[in-house]
Design an enzyme around this catalytic site. Structure first.
Site, PDB file in Angstrom:
ATOM      1  N   ASP A 159      16.589  10.576  -8.712  1.00  0.00           N
ATOM      2  CA  ASP A 159      18.024  10.878  -8.596  1.00  0.00           C
ATOM      3  C   ASP A 159      18.530  10.795  -7.160  1.00  0.00           C
ATOM      4  O   ASP A 159      19.582  11.360  -6.833  1.00  0.00           O
ATOM      5  CB  ASP A 159      18.335  12.265  -9.170  1.00  0.00           C
ATOM      6  CG  ASP A 159      18.227  12.311 -10.689  1.00  0.00           C
ATOM      7  OD1 ASP A 159      18.290  11.231 -11.310  1.00  0.00           O
ATOM      8  OD2 ASP A 159      18.074  13.416 -11.250  1.00  0.00           O
ATOM      9  N   HIS A 166      -9.547  10.975   1.102  1.00  0.00           N
ATOM     10  CA  HIS A 166      -8.629   9.834   1.135  1.00  0.00           C
ATOM     11  C   HIS A 166      -7.363  10.165   1.917  1.00  0.00           C
ATOM     12  O   HIS A 166      -6.441   9.362   1.991  1.00  0.00           O
ATOM     13  CB  HIS A 166      -8.278   9.434  -0.303  1.00  0.00           C
ATOM     14  CG  HIS A 166      -7.614   8.108  -0.431  1.00  0.00           C
ATOM     15  ND1 HIS A 166      -6.283   7.980  -0.803  1.00  0.00           N
ATOM     16  CD2 HIS A 166      -8.071   6.851  -0.244  1.00  0.00           C
ATOM     17  CE1 HIS A 166      -5.962   6.701  -0.868  1.00  0.00           C
ATOM     18  NE2 HIS A 166      -7.019   5.993  -0.520  1.00  0.00           N
ATOM     19  N   LYS A 181      -4.625  10.729   4.782  1.00  0.00           N
ATOM     20  CA  LYS A 181      -4.259  10.026   6.014  1.00  0.00           C
ATOM     21  C   LYS A 181      -3.284  10.916   6.783  1.00  0.00           C
ATOM     22  O   LYS A 181      -2.062  10.849   6.595  1.00  0.00           O
ATOM     23  CB  LYS A 181      -3.580   8.693   5.701  1.00  0.00           C
ATOM     24  CG  LYS A 181      -4.389   7.757   4.790  1.00  0.00           C
ATOM     25  CD  LYS A 181      -3.873   7.822   3.385  1.00  0.00           C
ATOM     26  CE  LYS A 181      -4.322   6.701   2.485  1.00  0.00           C
ATOM     27  NZ  LYS A 181      -5.649   6.240   2.539  1.00  0.00           N
ATOM     28  N   ASP A 201      -0.987  19.148  18.483  1.00  0.00           N
ATOM     29  CA  ASP A 201      -0.570  20.354  19.212  1.00  0.00           C
ATOM     30  C   ASP A 201       0.100  21.410  18.338  1.00  0.00           C
ATOM     31  O   ASP A 201       0.842  22.253  18.846  1.00  0.00           O
ATOM     32  CB  ASP A 201       0.386  19.968  20.348  1.00  0.00           C
ATOM     33  CG  ASP A 201      -0.284  19.139  21.428  1.00  0.00           C
ATOM     34  OD1 ASP A 201      -1.530  19.071  21.424  1.00  0.00           O
ATOM     35  OD2 ASP A 201       0.428  18.549  22.262  1.00  0.00           O
ATOM     36  N   HIS A 213       0.812  -1.209   0.000  1.00  0.00           N
ATOM     37  CA  HIS A 213       0.000   0.000   0.000  1.00  0.00           C
ATOM     38  C   HIS A 213       0.853   1.271   0.000  1.00  0.00           C
ATOM     39  O   HIS A 213       0.335   2.379   0.089  1.00  0.00           O
ATOM     40  CB  HIS A 213      -0.924  -0.020   1.228  1.00  0.00           C
ATOM     41  CG  HIS A 213      -2.083   0.896   1.142  1.00  0.00           C
ATOM     42  ND1 HIS A 213      -2.314   1.900   2.063  1.00  0.00           N
ATOM     43  CD2 HIS A 213      -3.102   0.992   0.244  1.00  0.00           C
ATOM     44  CE1 HIS A 213      -3.415   2.547   1.752  1.00  0.00           C
ATOM     45  NE2 HIS A 213      -3.924   2.032   0.667  1.00  0.00           N
ATOM     46  N   LYS A 264       3.275   4.376  -1.228  1.00  0.00           N
ATOM     47  CA  LYS A 264       3.335   5.266  -2.380  1.00  0.00           C
ATOM     48  C   LYS A 264       4.666   6.019  -2.282  1.00  0.00           C
ATOM     49  O   LYS A 264       4.818   6.948  -1.487  1.00  0.00           O
ATOM     50  CB  LYS A 264       2.174   6.264  -2.399  1.00  0.00           C
ATOM     51  CG  LYS A 264       0.775   5.589  -2.442  1.00  0.00           C
ATOM     52  CD  LYS A 264       0.157   5.560  -1.091  1.00  0.00           C
ATOM     53  CE  LYS A 264      -1.312   5.214  -1.093  1.00  0.00           C
ATOM     54  NZ  LYS A 264      -1.643   3.852  -1.401  1.00  0.00           N
TER      55      LYS A 264
END
Length: 487
Positions: free
Chosen positions: A232, A405, A407, A412, A225, A227
């Site tokens: 470089d 979508h 996450k 604080d 899952h 990404k």
């Protein structure tokens, strides 16, 4: 006729008896946590025969050899390579750096459980919309001189997916090293031949840790899952976006897509690069396709940014749920507020209790979830836990301007997490995930401003509004919650 019905009853009783014995054997023969054990036992018992078909897709664990592959590659000995190049960012923070001093114990936690170095001089850009993200990402890829490493759960064969593939083919033809790692289930419908021309011009593409086709390996659990994009060895991307037209808001079903992704320039890229190399090597069957010489991918840092961060990866190959432990650490460290965005709110008991304790302690706990489902059972379970937390003083928002979508977790105004991991069992225990944990008041302030702006496109769901829901909806929520350990 009476004899016939007697025979049928005995056959049904025999089927049920055999099903129960098989269910007990199937569930208890593999080590798993007690919640998942009882959830699967419930499924196999209440849905005779067909429950085993569900188990074939959702319940089987990865073979031991595959877990050992990813575990061995996670232990890549890159520390020496980093030290040889005298990279100063691996040092512990200086006393004058107040923000990282406050979260020193959190930093030490990630160093202990994931060998995650603190990197202090990063430039970080935040993207919440697909068009801007992919424009910048594609420009960076087009400017690549040495290497392009890409790892996504989903790369679809659609307009944006083909644009990326064409760009990668051009760069490979120029002599740039191009490697693409994708999840075979997340990229469902994309045949291996999709990358044939890329391979012909010198690039590489392969499914993560899986068989070449889902026909031969149809596990839905234990997916890649993550990404990750590393260009470089100097520019990195991590967050929630995948590669597909829906992430650009082009699918009417979801409408505008709201996500959060980071572009990192600085020492934080090294952990992304290390993670990609580990995942790539674990997925390659031929030794010739693996990466053995690490130094070219770890170039000296050329920026002097002001964002400190660590990247943390987790997966079923490790005994510790590393990102979940990070979430727990953040929640328990909060003194003023905890703001969370997640499309799937299915926490285990430890996270659930931590959020309840925080709310009852007077901490401002806000959680934003989508107002629309993309998976029916998952969404009903999310609603169940949202209702529970609302009853304990947590403010619940339904985001209504498209599909949420993102996450993210902000604490604080000083620390935040952005990445691929949802606040659910699947991200904690079943999937391979990666998150950036950020120690920077400026960057966290930007993330919190985005959250406040999202509130304008949301509505608060109060405990009374949850109580006024129909009995049928509440029943579906409760029933879905029983399956939450395996959703």
């Amino acid at each position: 006729m009476a004899l016939t019905w007697t025979i049928i009853r005995w056959i049904l009783l025999l089927v049920i008896f055999v099903n129960e014995i098989a269910a007990i054997f199937t569930v208890f023969r593999e080590k798993r946590d007690i919640a998942a054990t009882w959830a699967w036992l419930l499924v196999l018992t209440l849905i005779p025969v067909f429950g085993f078909i569900l188990y074939a897709f959702f319940g089987r664990k990865l073979p031991h050899k595959r877990l050992e592959l990813i575990k061995s590659q996670t232990r890549l000995k890159l520390k020496q390579a980093l030290e040889e190049q005298k990279l100063q960012f691996i040092n512990m923070p200086k006393p004058k750096d107040q923000t990282v001093q406050v979260y020193r114990r959190t930093i030490m936690l990630f160093q202990s459980i994931d060998d995650s170095f603190l990197t202090r001089h990063n430039n970080v850009d935040i993207f919440t919309e697909g068009n801007a993200l992919f424009k910048k990402m594609f420009n960076d890829i087009a400017a690549a001189k040495r290497s392009i490493h890409i790892e996504f759960y989903t790369i679809y064969n659609d307009k944006i997916g083909n644009e990326l593939r064409t760009l990668l083919e051009q760069k490979a033809a120029e002599g740039v090293e191009v490697r693409v790692l994708y999840d075979s289930w997340g990229s469902m419908g994309v045949r291996p031949s999709f990358y044939d021309h890329l391979r012909e011009v010198g690039g590489y593409a392969a499914p993560f840790l899986m068989a070449r086709s889902n026909f031969f390996d149809f596990r839905i659990n234990y997916r890649d899952h993550r990404k990750i994009v590393v260009i470089d060895g100097e520019i990195g991307y991590v967050g929630g976006f995948n590669i597909g037209d829906q992430y650009l808001g082009r699918l009417p079903k979801f409408g505008p897509w709201r996500d959060t992704h980071l572009r990192i320039v600085g020492g934080g890229v090294y952990s992304l690069q290390r993670r990609f190399i580990g995942d790539w090597n674990a997925s390659m069957k031929k030794q010739a396709d693996k990466i053995f010489h690490y130094h070219p991918y770890f170039q000296p840092v050329r920026v002097r940014g002001n964002v400190a961060l660590q990247t943390v990866s987790s997966g079923p190959e490790a005994p510790l749920e590393k990102i979940k432990m990070g979430y727990l650490r953040l929640i328990n460290a909060a003194q003023d507020h905890i703001w969370i965005q997640t499309p799937y709110l299915i926490p285990d008991d430890s996270i659930l209790d931590a959020l309840r304790v925080a709310a009852h302690s007077g901490i401002d706990v806000r959680i934003m979830i989508p107002s629309m489902p993309d998976h029916a059972f998952v969404y009903r379970a999310t609603q169940y836990y949202a209702r529970d937390l609302a009853n304990h003083g947590v403010t619940i928002y339904y985001y209504e301007k498209g599909f949420l979508h993102s996450k993210t977790m902000m604490i604080d105004g000083r620390m935040a997490s952005v990445g691929s991991a949802n606040l659910d069992f699947r991200s904690f225990k079943l999937n391979f995930e990666i998150n950036a944990f950020i120690y920077s008041q400026t960057t966290v302030d930007d993330l919190e401003k985005i959250f406040v702006n999202d509130i304008r496109n949301s509505r608060v769901i109060t405990p009374q509004m949850f109580a006024d829901q129909s009995w049928w909806l509440r029943f579906k929520q409760t029933a879905s919650r029983l399956l939450s350990p395996i959703l």
